[in-house]
Enzyme design. Structure first.
Site, mmCIF file in Angstrom:
data_model
loop_
_atom_site.group_PDB
_atom_site.id
_atom_site.type_symbol
_atom_site.label_atom_id
_atom_site.label_comp_id
_atom_site.label_asym_id
_atom_site.label_seq_id
_atom_site.Cartn_x
_atom_site.Cartn_y
_atom_site.Cartn_z
ATOM 1 N N ASP A 163 2.514 2.014 1.518
ATOM 2 C CA ASP A 163 1.859 1.328 0.422
ATOM 3 C C ASP A 163 2.750 0.143 -0.013
ATOM 4 O O ASP A 163 3.200 -0.621 0.841
ATOM 5 C CB ASP A 163 1.605 2.317 -0.731
ATOM 6 N N TYR A 184 1.170 -6.499 -8.572
ATOM 7 C CA TYR A 184 0.124 -7.071 -7.719
ATOM 8 C C TYR A 184 -0.075 -8.556 -8.033
ATOM 9 O O TYR A 184 -0.305 -9.367 -7.141
ATOM 10 C CB TYR A 184 -1.191 -6.332 -7.931
ATOM 11 N N HIS A 233 -2.621 9.361 2.603
ATOM 12 C CA HIS A 233 -1.828 8.268 2.048
ATOM 13 C C HIS A 233 -0.518 8.758 1.431
ATOM 14 O O HIS A 233 0.481 8.052 1.463
ATOM 15 C CB HIS A 233 -2.665 7.543 0.993
#
Length: 372
Positions: free
Chosen positions: A169, A296, A350
């Site tokens: 990630d 982000y 994940h």
């Protein structure tokens, strides 16, 4: 160790009491009849989780578990970095830094600590909190900037000449930057993902498998990628609700978790109900959900500003693709890293370090001990 002080998690009781008060006073929005998880996080599920949070979850017990292993705060070029540091028992233990992602935390790796620090093929584990997350400084920055901090932490603060790195990630981006920028000190890297097609690739250079992967990612982006678009464009707008409502924070985290798992697998994917809530609690008690999503935006600004992409790394890279992770082909990974091991796993998703810790730890040990 230089510029490093010991640290323990010790959250004041009023913070815990305030959390319970907010949970008790949650204003439930209601949900469309029969919608389940199709509209986002299921309210019926979340009501059950909130009730467990209030009546059975024990933060003090979990806090003691967080303090089970040594933790520190390092001053790394003016940034306070929280990290766990557990020495391996082997005579030639390899230094390994593990980097988490979103919406998880350094807690992502707690199950593999005993698996990787025991025996002759062991590791000196360094498990930091990315700045903007958890107990590190509330300083959101790009993956490349975090990589700069990690290199300094490992070589300057902890004194290693060479080290290994792994992450998925956001941790993938950090690890990839470490390998690209610091091949002289990074001896090997491991990934569970290597990035996704964003429409900038020339189709003429892509294999059929890569094109199929790109189509999958595009479909996933339209159905599940809203969270990333919000984080990259309007992180402050979502931050108010997430920082004010623990139920809202849980719903946002769960909405992402459900993207990679069927509803019955959400809790196992996070390592169980308590592990899921502890991960959410780390965001809550530190009030870092706002700065975590702001990362982000920092990444988007760096991309929009026309910065030069990182060069493909020459560092040996191991890749383990878990079945409920996006299934990228080997040639896609080879565009970015020097793939010397590529393995498809039988189970996991994940958050493999939480869900299938034995398999994940085995992959790290096998790969890193196969290289110098």
């Amino acid at each position: 160790m230089k510029h490093v002080t010991e640290f323990k998690v010790a959250i004041p009781q009023p913070v815990v009491d305030d959390l319970k008060s907010r949970l008790k006073n949650t204003r439930w929005p209601g949900e469309a009849e029969g919608s389940g998880w199709n509209f986002g996080t299921s309210e019926s599920y979340l009501r059950g989780l909130v009730n467990y949070w209030l009546t059975q979850y024990d933060w003090r017990e979990q806090e003691a578990q967080l303090n089970k292993y040594p933790q520190y705060i390092a001053d790394v070029h003016g940034v306070k970095v929280h990290f766990q540091y557990i020495k391996g028992t082997g005579k030639n233990a390899k230094p390994l830094i593990l980097t988490h992602g979103w919406p998880d935390s350094y807690h992502r790796f707690h199950k593999i600590i005993p698996l990787l620090t025991q025996g002759e093929q062991s590791f000196d584990l360094v498990i930091p909190s990315i700045p903007g997350f958890g107990f590190s400084d509330k300083t959101p920055m790009t993956s490349e900037a975090v990589a700069d901090l990690w290199k300094a932490l490992m070589t300057e603060n902890l004194g290693y000449d060479k080290f290994y790195a792994a992450g998925g990630d956001i941790g993938m981006g950090v690890t990839k930057a470490l390998a690209s920028k610091y091949a002289g000190v990074v001896a090997g890297v491991h990934f569970t993902d290597v990035g996704y097609p964003m429409g900038q690739e020339d189709p003429a250079t892509m294999t059929e498998a890569e094109k199929q992967f790109a189509q999958f990612v595009q479909q996933w982006w339209y159905s599940e990628g809203a969270y990333a678009m919000v984080h990259a464009t309007k992180p402050q707008s979502i931050a108010y609700g997430l920082n004010d409502s623990p139920a809202g924070l849980a719903a946002w985290v769960l909405s992402f978790a459900n993207a990679g798992a069927t509803p019955e697998l959400i809790e196992p994917a996070f390592g169980g109900r308590d592990a899921l809530l502890t991960n959410i609690m780390i965001y809550w008690v530190t009030q870092t959900v706002a700065t975590s999503v702001r990362m982000y935006k920092a990444e988007a600004i760096a991309q929009w500003s026309g910065g030069q992409p990182l060069q493909k790394s020459t560092v040996p890279a191991g890749v383990s693709v878990f079945p409920r992770e996006a299934q990228f082909p080997k040639e896609w990974a080879e565009r970015f890293v020097n793939v010397t091991s590529f393995r498809k796993m039988k189970e996991g998703g994940h958050f493999a370090a939480l869900e299938v810790p034995d398999a994940f730890a085995g992959e790290l040990r096998t790969f890193f001990y196969s290289i110098q």
